[in-house]
Design a protein around this motif. Structure first.
Motif, PDB file in Angstrom:
ATOM      1  N   GLU A  81       8.881  32.279  72.260  1.00 29.78           N
ATOM      2  CA  GLU A  81       7.816  32.997  72.968  1.00 29.78           C
ATOM      3  C   GLU A  81       6.530  33.089  72.147  1.00 29.78           C
ATOM      4  N   GLY A  82       6.180  31.990  71.474  1.00 27.32           N
ATOM      5  CA  GLY A  82       4.925  31.927  70.734  1.00 27.32           C
ATOM      6  C   GLY A  82       4.951  32.568  69.366  1.00 27.32           C
ATOM      7  N   THR A  83       6.121  32.976  68.882  1.00 22.65           N
ATOM      8  CA  THR A  83       6.217  33.617  67.568  1.00 22.65           C
ATOM      9  C   THR A  83       6.669  32.611  66.512  1.00 22.65           C
ATOM     10  N   THR A  84       6.572  32.999  65.247  1.00 18.29           N
ATOM     11  CA  THR A  84       6.918  32.085  64.164  1.00 18.29           C
ATOM     12  C   THR A  84       7.587  32.844  63.017  1.00 18.29           C
ATOM     13  N   TYR A  85       7.869  32.131  61.922  1.00 18.09           N
ATOM     14  CA  TYR A  85       8.536  32.745  60.775  1.00 18.09           C
ATOM     15  C   TYR A  85       7.606  33.710  60.040  1.00 18.09           C
ATOM     16  N   GLY A  86       8.173  34.803  59.554  1.00 14.62           N
ATOM     17  CA  GLY A  86       7.450  35.698  58.669  1.00 14.62           C
ATOM     18  C   GLY A  86       7.759  35.364  57.224  1.00 14.62           C
ATOM     19  N   ASP A  87       6.946  35.892  56.307  1.00 17.50           N
ATOM     20  CA  ASP A  87       7.191  35.720  54.878  1.00 17.50           C
ATOM     21  C   ASP A  87       8.331  36.631  54.427  1.00 17.50           C
ATOM     22  N   VAL A 135       0.053  41.123  56.708  1.00 16.44           N
ATOM     23  CA  VAL A 135       0.085  40.606  58.075  1.00 16.44           C
ATOM     24  C   VAL A 135       1.046  41.487  58.862  1.00 16.44           C
ATOM     25  N   MET A 136       0.551  42.104  59.915  1.00 17.31           N
ATOM     26  CA  MET A 136       1.375  43.004  60.708  1.00 17.31           C
ATOM     27  C   MET A 136       1.992  42.275  61.901  1.00 17.31           C
ATOM     28  N   TRP A 145       6.828  43.888  71.458  1.00 17.12           N
ATOM     29  CA  TRP A 145       7.303  43.565  70.119  1.00 17.12           C
ATOM     30  C   TRP A 145       7.428  44.843  69.301  1.00 17.12           C
ATOM     31  N   ARG A 146       8.068  44.741  68.147  1.00 15.90           N
ATOM     32  CA  ARG A 146       8.240  45.895  67.264  1.00 15.90           C
ATOM     33  C   ARG A 146       6.981  46.023  66.403  1.00 15.90           C
ATOM     34  N   ASP A 147       6.026  46.814  66.864  1.00 10.82           N
ATOM     35  CA  ASP A 147       4.772  46.944  66.139  1.00 10.82           C
ATOM     36  C   ASP A 147       4.939  47.868  64.929  1.00 10.82           C
ATOM     37  N   GLY A 148       3.988  47.766  64.006  1.00  8.87           N
ATOM     38  CA  GLY A 148       4.013  48.608  62.814  1.00  8.87           C
ATOM     39  C   GLY A 148       4.812  48.050  61.654  1.00  8.87           C
ATOM     40  N   GLN A 149       5.314  46.822  61.790  1.00  6.74           N
ATOM     41  CA  GLN A 149       6.114  46.213  60.721  1.00  6.74           C
ATOM     42  C   GLN A 149       5.302  45.149  59.980  1.00  6.74           C
ATOM     43  N   ALA A 150       5.483  45.063  58.671  1.00  6.23           N
ATOM     44  CA  ALA A 150       4.854  44.008  57.872  1.00  6.23           C
ATOM     45  C   ALA A 150       5.686  42.738  57.997  1.00  6.23           C
ATOM     46  N   THR A 151       5.018  41.616  58.293  1.00  2.30           N
ATOM     47  CA  THR A 151       5.744  40.350  58.425  1.00  2.30           C
ATOM     48  C   THR A 151       5.200  39.257  57.515  1.00  2.30           C
TER      49      THR A 151
END
Length: 239
Positions: A81-87, A135-136, A145-151
């Motif tokens: 759904e347009g999302t990708t990997y986080g660090d 990057v949030m 989405w689960r907002d407020g999280q660092a990705t």
């Protein structure tokens, strides 16, 4: 030459360090939900976002963190759904808000002191988060989405090389952790980690380590070390 090598080996034994020693894997289960789940609980959306745990191994100065997630290989597909990997985000200690499963915990400045990149030409390399910005979590318009999280983290100071690989149900970060302060002894480690895809539909965090704390030589070991250093100096004079 033989005497020098033998003395060097004795130094390693005195410190309790085996060159290129590899620690047994340490596993970390998923006991974290995080804040702003919008009533969905651990996983928002389909099971493609489900992350179930991590395994950490140390080899020399490298830490190998393997994330078990259905999201491996998903970016670029309709399921993502347009999302990708986080660090992979790291720090010495973990202090989430509340009690497990930490359903009110969100990112606060200073939570994470290192980031291992998951995308771009520097994927796998580790950076200190002393410059740049967090990057949030986010998602395309129309999605929850689960907002407020660092990705992730943009910028920072590079402190080590590494690699990032995608396997069958796994994401593996293999990086040089010698500048982090997370390592002790020949095989010990202790640190906190956080990983999520860019929307954080399943956020994963926790503290992981081998136990035992920083390696401090016992008095007998100190004596062995001094003897080894003396032997090394003697060997050099004779060579």
């Amino acid at each position: 030459m033989f005497k020098i090598l033998a003395s060097t080996a004795l130094v390693a034994l005195a410190l309790g360090v085996a060159p290129h020693a590899k620690a047994a894997p340490v596993s970390l289960g998923d006991a974290y939900v995080g804040g702003n789940d919008h009533g969905y609980g651990d996983v928002i959306g389909t099971s493609v976002f489900d992350t179930t745990g991590a395994t950490v191994t140390r080899s020399g100065t490298h830490l190998i963190v393997t994330i078990a997630t259905n999201f491996a290989g998903a970016p670029g597909s309709a399921a993502a759904e347009g999302t990708t990997y986080g660090d992979l985000l790291l720090s010495a200690n973990w202090s989430p808000t509340g009690a497990a499963p930490y359903t009110s915990d969100v990112y606060a400045a200073g939570d994470w002191t290192y980031a291992v990149k998951a995308t771009g030409p520097n994927a796998g390399d580790i950076y200190r988060t002393d410059t740049g910005s967090v990057v949030m979590s986010t998602a395309p318009a129309g999605y929850i989405w689960r907002d407020g999280q660092a990705t992730g983290w943009t910028g920072g100071t590079k402190v080590g090389d590494g690699s990032f690989t995608v396997g069958a149900g796994t994401l593996t970060f293999d990086f040089d952790a010698s500048a982090t302060g997370f390592l002790f002894g020949g095989t010990g480690f202790d640190f906190a980690l956080s990983w999520a895809m860019s929307c954080a539909n399943d956020a994963f965090q926790g503290q992981v380590g081998t136990g035992g704390g920083p390696n401090v030589p016992e008095p007998a070991s100190v004596g062995l070390l001094l003897a080894a250093l003396g032997g090394l100096a003697f060997a050099r004079k004779r060579s």
